[in-house]
Scaffold this motif. Structure first.
Motif, PDB file in Angstrom:
ATOM      1  N   ASN A 158      19.790  14.223  86.136  1.00  0.00           N
ATOM      2  CA  ASN A 158      20.486  13.531  87.250  1.00  0.00           C
ATOM      3  C   ASN A 158      21.972  13.964  86.968  1.00  0.00           C
ATOM      4  OD1 ASN A 158      18.519  12.403  89.473  1.00  0.00           O
ATOM      5  ND2 ASN A 158      18.176  10.889  88.263  1.00  0.00           N
ATOM      6  N   ALA A 161      25.246  17.472  89.586  1.00  0.00           N
ATOM      7  CA  ALA A 161      25.833  18.127  90.678  1.00  0.00           C
ATOM      8  C   ALA A 161      26.572  17.266  91.699  1.00  0.00           C
ATOM      9  CB  ALA A 161      24.194  18.537  91.100  1.00  0.00           C
ATOM     10  N   ARG A 167      27.154  19.348  97.425  1.00  0.00           N
ATOM     11  CA  ARG A 167      25.623  18.579  97.505  1.00  0.00           C
ATOM     12  C   ARG A 167      25.727  17.829  98.621  1.00  0.00           C
ATOM     13  NH1 ARG A 167      22.496  15.143  97.845  1.00  0.00           N
ATOM     14  NH2 ARG A 167      21.779  13.901  96.594  1.00  0.00           N
ATOM     15  N   TYR A 230      30.258  25.542  94.340  1.00  0.00           N
ATOM     16  CA  TYR A 230      28.955  25.099  92.609  1.00  0.00           C
ATOM     17  C   TYR A 230      29.434  25.305  91.265  1.00  0.00           C
ATOM     18  CZ  TYR A 230      25.496  28.767  91.564  1.00  0.00           C
ATOM     19  OH  TYR A 230      25.688  30.075  91.221  1.00  0.00           O
ATOM     20  N   TRP A 275      17.717  26.824  85.004  1.00  0.00           N
ATOM     21  CA  TRP A 275      17.311  25.327  85.417  1.00  0.00           C
ATOM     22  C   TRP A 275      17.834  25.468  87.221  1.00  0.00           C
ATOM     23  CZ3 TRP A 275      21.970  25.153  88.780  1.00  0.00           C
ATOM     24  CH2 TRP A 275      23.299  25.776  89.109  1.00  0.00           C
ATOM     25  N   THR A 277      18.865  23.587  90.864  1.00  0.00           N
ATOM     26  CA  THR A 277      19.481  21.960  91.572  1.00  0.00           C
ATOM     27  C   THR A 277      18.948  21.867  92.807  1.00  0.00           C
ATOM     28  OG1 THR A 277      21.356  21.703  90.288  1.00  0.00           O
ATOM     29  CG2 THR A 277      21.594  21.204  91.804  1.00  0.00           C
ATOM     30  N   GLN A 337      10.825  16.999  93.047  1.00  0.00           N
ATOM     31  CA  GLN A 337      12.548  16.888  92.638  1.00  0.00           C
ATOM     32  C   GLN A 337      13.042  16.518  94.144  1.00  0.00           C
ATOM     33  OE1 GLN A 337      13.497  21.019  92.323  1.00  0.00           O
ATOM     34  NE2 GLN A 337      14.921  20.642  91.285  1.00  0.00           N
ATOM     35  N   GLU A 341      18.744  16.446  92.146  1.00  0.00           N
ATOM     36  CA  GLU A 341      17.971  16.619  90.222  1.00  0.00           C
ATOM     37  C   GLU A 341      18.006  17.727  90.630  1.00  0.00           C
ATOM     38  OE1 GLU A 341      15.396  12.503  89.789  1.00  0.00           O
ATOM     39  OE2 GLU A 341      14.424  14.202  91.069  1.00  0.00           O
ATOM     40  N   THR A 342      18.389  18.119  89.068  1.00  0.00           N
ATOM     41  CA  THR A 342      18.570  19.362  88.206  1.00  0.00           C
ATOM     42  C   THR A 342      17.545  18.971  87.631  1.00  0.00           C
ATOM     43  OG1 THR A 342      20.654  19.900  88.525  1.00  0.00           O
ATOM     44  CG2 THR A 342      19.616  21.021  86.878  1.00  0.00           C
ATOM     45  N   ALA A 361      18.509  25.341  97.583  1.00  0.00           N
ATOM     46  CA  ALA A 361      18.859  24.536  96.090  1.00  0.00           C
ATOM     47  C   ALA A 361      18.906  25.854  95.321  1.00  0.00           C
ATOM     48  CB  ALA A 361      17.246  24.474  95.484  1.00  0.00           C
ATOM     49  N   THR A 363      18.957  28.667  91.345  1.00  0.00           N
ATOM     50  CA  THR A 363      18.370  28.335  90.386  1.00  0.00           C
ATOM     51  C   THR A 363      19.630  30.038  89.485  1.00  0.00           C
ATOM     52  OG1 THR A 363      16.613  28.322  89.284  1.00  0.00           O
ATOM     53  CG2 THR A 363      16.867  29.291  90.742  1.00  0.00           C
TER      54      THR A 363
END
Length: 961
Positions: A158, A161, A167, A230, A275, A277, A337, A341-342, A361, A363
């Motif tokens: 958490n 982002a 976000r 981002y 990862w 997000t 998820q 959250e990531t 999302a 990634t």
């Protein structure tokens, strides 16, 4: 008034037997699989046969599959997949819009179709798994992440982002006004794209079993504004692929999809970590540690090239049909998820994702210090270790287990898993973390239980076949980098990260046997009294197909491509070429590296020896290996270009009777060449900074040098060179009559007979070969390739009569075959002793001139048009102005035009047609590069359209006959 409904007093008749006839014995799953292979027209006809076939042939999942197989490129959803398919068939609108009420039939029952229908309309309200066993962490430090999670286990993070503009702004309602007309790639086996507003319309209308979702790795190019919304979290910023810049493999994706969509079980490409997000919606994740194949998933590993393919149910199907079958101890690690959250997925972990509602999302996959060696191992040749990395010991049969155990270099007790049977290694169990009293911890966290399969680099490396070599073995098509890209990557890492060289060296030894080749280089340097390579020069460099080492003053190239016999011919031909340059005093010799030495390194009975060799005569070590060519042993250059062409011809035309490099002797042959190092920079490094004038000068330079190359005298062939082989060859193909005709054409030189026969042989199964070559080639063009190519390759020779004799109207010459951007050197014109000259405003000006052409190991003789293919596609990147500039300096005839105007043979008078035919039949995957350069041609309907777009400028060239 109350209306009473009376029930039927007679049973409903089962229609299956009468409707399907003998097909009634075939399960519904098989029937649907068969229907999936039919065309839309065949499905329409079959729907009229019976009530059962009507229902089967009108099922939406079937039409979705048929449509996605047919389409390539942009698509617009028309409210149903059946209507969308009919629209692609270019039917009149009245036929597409006419849709009567579907027929209803009683007496129909199909559990298989019912399950598919259920998956199309089920809701996911009860699918949340908020008490999952993936740990959640807030404000994690880089030290804690690398110590507890990186390369170890997944974690939900958490706060990473919280400061991103994405976000708050990345919602469907915000994205449509800004990017509604932007085209994004869609998840599909084929390349399919939609505008964002069309995709949103599809999301709202669809009821698909496995809905399409946006999965676009090029969104940064089509919508660069999204990249500003981002940033890569600090703990993930170490990424060794960054050194490749624009040439790095796909690594970031925009992911948008509705409920029920998602990614089925897979391991991320190349054993990279990732990862992901989540900005909007909810996702359910399931994960298994490396080597644990989930229930319902099958991993196929190709025994020849190591290609990995996975058969997996859709993510929704897996959760509905397979998840309930798992015992609690065999269930995966799971979590839901939430927005913001990531999730981190370590290297090699199996994972499956299901969107519980519309989700957005971003990634990225990455290579860092923790997974670098695994990524390198995954690129090593062979299949055994690749299968084990993904499927554990289930990838091995019992015989393979015994061989591995017998040849294991370490203590057996350290690898007790080898004593397990397949059944015992099948399940990887996840156990709750317990305290000292044997009770589960209050936080409910889970750790991976100590298990028998080890995802340890030293352990996994044991399954790699060390006898297979990077330079001589088939390359796995699903590798994230090509062979040349891998060497470029490792070389850049080596130079740019001196503090990590111990790790990089270990990865290079895994991926390309760097230790073996450095040992060979040391023997060569010692024999010729050359200084041993410095620390910076320990890795082979270059984009060619052989190991090349660049030292301060000289370059060593070791010939390995194709095996010992092919390598001997490559060096022998190159040495013959250099001798020819000197004999005729060609100006080309001033623009190629000076040869310092050449020889053959051979390992015999465990001992290295070196024989110097200038290409003349047959060395004793070659006689010992029985590699003497059948013809030409008395020639000055017995392994020169004539022998090389005949050697290649035998392999292409009759591989079952051709030469075999599988020498069972104990002698290993490695020919090598030492040249003086050229000053300057490779064009690859300068491409993006060169002024346009310098690029035009480069095109002129290449025209002048290829003119000199193509004017060199070439060795002639005689009919006796082919006689023995032709007498023993049994003709069996459909084109053999044409081949016999060529043999009887006494006026046609032998080299052109070889040319025609080789092309005729390559045409066989051209569609199958193109299908395996590159996913970027449109399917419609693959199907039309055979019809586009000549029915008789004699027509490519422009044969004409002169003084009663037939002559070929095309030039035959030496050809380089590999003029690419990494084989061109340039020097700074405005530099004084390597220092750029200052400009009047205090800046630094650099102007470059081309000086050298490198790497003649692919030398051959043939049609000179072949040299234009790599040059135009790679150096010029398809720029017609550069091709025109090249032709102005080239000033040689490429073909004598002799077609009859108005006849069907007009295409044979187009130079563009000749060049396109050679592209299709090329030994390398040049079409992959072609369609990468001209992306718009992926929607081409014919090869003629591709031909004129790429090679049309050639038709304006008259040449200088």
């Amino acid at each position: 008034m109350e209306i009473l409904h009376q029930s039927h007093t007679f049973p409903i008749r089962d229609r299956r037997a009468d409707s399907l006839g003998d097909f009634k014995y075939i399960p519904d799953e098989i029937i649907c699989t068969i229907l999936d292979c039919l065309t839309p027209l065949d499905l329409a006809r079959l729907a009229c046969v019976s009530s059962f076939m009507y229902i089967f042939c009108n099922e939406e999942p079937l039409w979705m599959s048929v449509c996605l197989k047919k389409v390539s490129g942009h698509i617009q959803y028309k409210g149903s997949w059946q209507k969308t398919t009919l629209h692609l068939e270019n039917l009149p609108n009245e036929y597409i819009e006419f849709c009567r009420k579907p027929l209803q039939f009683d007496g129909f029952s199909s559990p298989f179709l019912y399950r598919r229908l259920y998956r199309c309309h089920t809701t996911l309200d009860g699918f949340s798994f908020d008490d999952g066993n993936v740990e959640r962490k807030n404000d994690i430090s880089a030290e804690q992440f690398h110590r507890e999670y990186d390369g170890i286990k997944p974690v939900l993070l958490n706060g990473l982002a919280d400061t991103w503009p994405a976000r708050k702004s990345w919602t469907i309602d915000w994205l449509v006004p800004k990017y509604g007309d932007t085209t994004f790639q869609i998840s599909s086996p084929l390349k399919v794209s939609m505008t964002f507003k069309d995709y949103v319309s599809y999301m709202k209308q669809q009821h698909d079993e496995d809905p399409l979702y946006i999965f676009d790795d090029k969104f940064g190019e089509s919508a660069p504004g999204l990249l500003k919304d981002y940033t890569v979290p600090q703990i993930f910023q170490e990424d060794f692929f960054d050194v490749l810049d624009k040439n790095r493999p796909s690594f970031r994706w925009l992911v948008i999809g509705p409920a029920r969509s998602g990614a089925s079980w897979h391991v991320d490409p190349g054993l990279t970590s990732a990862w992901n997000t989540l900005l909007c919606g909810r996702k359910r994740w399931a994960l298994y540690p490396p080597g644990t194949v989930p229930l319902g998933v099958t991993v196929h590993v190709d025994d020849e090239d190591g290609d990995i393919s996975v058969d997996s149910p859709t993510s929704l199907q897996w959760w509905l049909d397979f998840y309930p079958l798992l015992a609690d101890e065999n269930k995966p690690i799971e979590c839901t998820q939430l927005p913001g959250e990531t999730i981190f997925v370590p290297s090699g972990w199996w994972h499956c994702v299901l969107n519980l509602e519309t989700a957005i999302a971003v990634t990225q996959n990455f290579v860092n210090s923790r997974n670098f060696e695994f990524v390198c191992l995954d690129m090593a040749p062979g299949y055994c270790h690749r299968g084990v990395c993904r499927a554990g010991l289930l990838a091995l049969d019992e015989d393979s287990l015994e061989i591995i155990e017998k040849n294991m270099p370490c203590e057996k007790e350290n690898f007790r898993c080898l004593d397990l049977t397949k059944k015992e290694t099948k399940a990887r169990i996840l156990r709750p973390q317990q305290n000292e009293n044997g009770k589960e911890n209050a936080n409910g966290s889970y750790n991976v239980w100590e298990h028998d399969f080890s995802f340890d680099i030293n352990y996994l490396a044991m399954f790699r076949n060390r006898e297979l070599d990077h330079f001589t073995s088939p390359w796995c098509p699903d590798n994230s980098l090509g062979q040349r890209g891998l060497r470029e990557w490792l070389s850049r890492l080596w130079v740019g990260n001196p503090g990590k060289r111990e790790m990089i060296w270990k990865g290079a030894c895994l991926a390309l046997n760097a230790d073996k080749w450095l040992d060979c280089l040391g023997k060569i340097c010692f024999f010729h009294s050359l200084p041993f390579p410095s620390e910076n020069a320990k890795l082979p460099v270059g984009m060619g197909s052989n190991p090349v080492y660049v030292m301060d003053e000289y370059v060593v190239k070791i010939f390995a491509e194709g095996g010992p016999q092919s390598s001997i011919f490559d060096l022998g031909t190159e040495l013959q070429f250099y001798s020819t340059l000197s004999e005729v005093n060609s100006p080309l010799k001033n623009h190629i590296p000076n040869v310092l030495a050449s020889g053959i390194l051979h390992l015999e009975n465990g001992s290295y020896n070196i024989d110097s060799w200038d290409g003349k005569k047959v060395p004793d070590v070659i006689r010992k290996c029985s590699l003497i060519p059948e013809k030409g042993t008395g020639d000055v250059f017995p392994f020169g270009v004539q022998s090389k062409i005949l050697f290649t011809y035998r392999k292409d035309v009759s591989p079952e009777n051709g030469p075999d490099d599988s020498d069972e002797s104990t002698i290993v042959l490695l020919p090598y060449l030492i040249t003086k190092r050229c000053k300057g920079e490779i064009f690859t490094e300068l491409r993006n900074v060169l002024p346009w004038e310098d690029v035009l000068n480069l095109a002129s330079f290449l025209g002048e040098q290829l003119r000199s190359l193509h004017m060199l005298p070439y060795p002639s062939f005689s009919n006796s060179d082919l006689s023995d082989f032709e007498q023993n060859r049994e003709f069996s193909s459909a084109n053999d009559m044409d081949m016999e005709f060529v043999s009887n054409e006494s006026d046609i030189p032998v080299e052109w007979k070889i040319f025609v026969r080789t092309l005729t042989e390559k045409k066989k199964n051209v569609s199958g070969r193109l299908s395996k070559g590159s996913g970027s080639i449109p399917k419609t063009l693959i199907e039309k390739a055979e019809a586009y190519l000549p029915d008789d390759f004699l027509k490519l020779l422009s044969i004409y009569e002169e003084n009663g004799m037939k002559k070929v109207g095309k030039p035959w010459s030496w050809i380089h075959r590999d003029i690419m951007d990494d084989n061109i050197y340039m020097e700074c014109k405005s530099c004084s002793n390597g220092i750029p000259a200052p400009t009047s405003n205090g800046g630094v000006a650099k102007s470059w001139r081309p000086t050298y052409i490198l790497d003649f190991s692919n030398l051959a003789v043939g049609d000179s048009i072949n040299d234009l293919i790599p040059m135009h596609l790679d150096v010029f990147r398809g720029n017609s102005d550069l091709l025109k500039q090249f032709l102005k300096s080239y000033k040689l005839s490429l073909m004598r035009k002799t077609p009859k105007q108005g006849s069907e043979d007009d295409k044979y008078g187009r130079l563009s047609y000749h060049a396109m035919c050679f592209c299709i039949l090329h030994d390398e995957n040049v079409l992959g590069g072609l369609f990468k350069t001209w992306k718009e041609l992926r929607a081409a309907e014919s090869w003629e359209e591709v031909e004129l777009q790429v090679w049309g400028e050639l038709n304006n060239y008259e040449g200088f006959p």
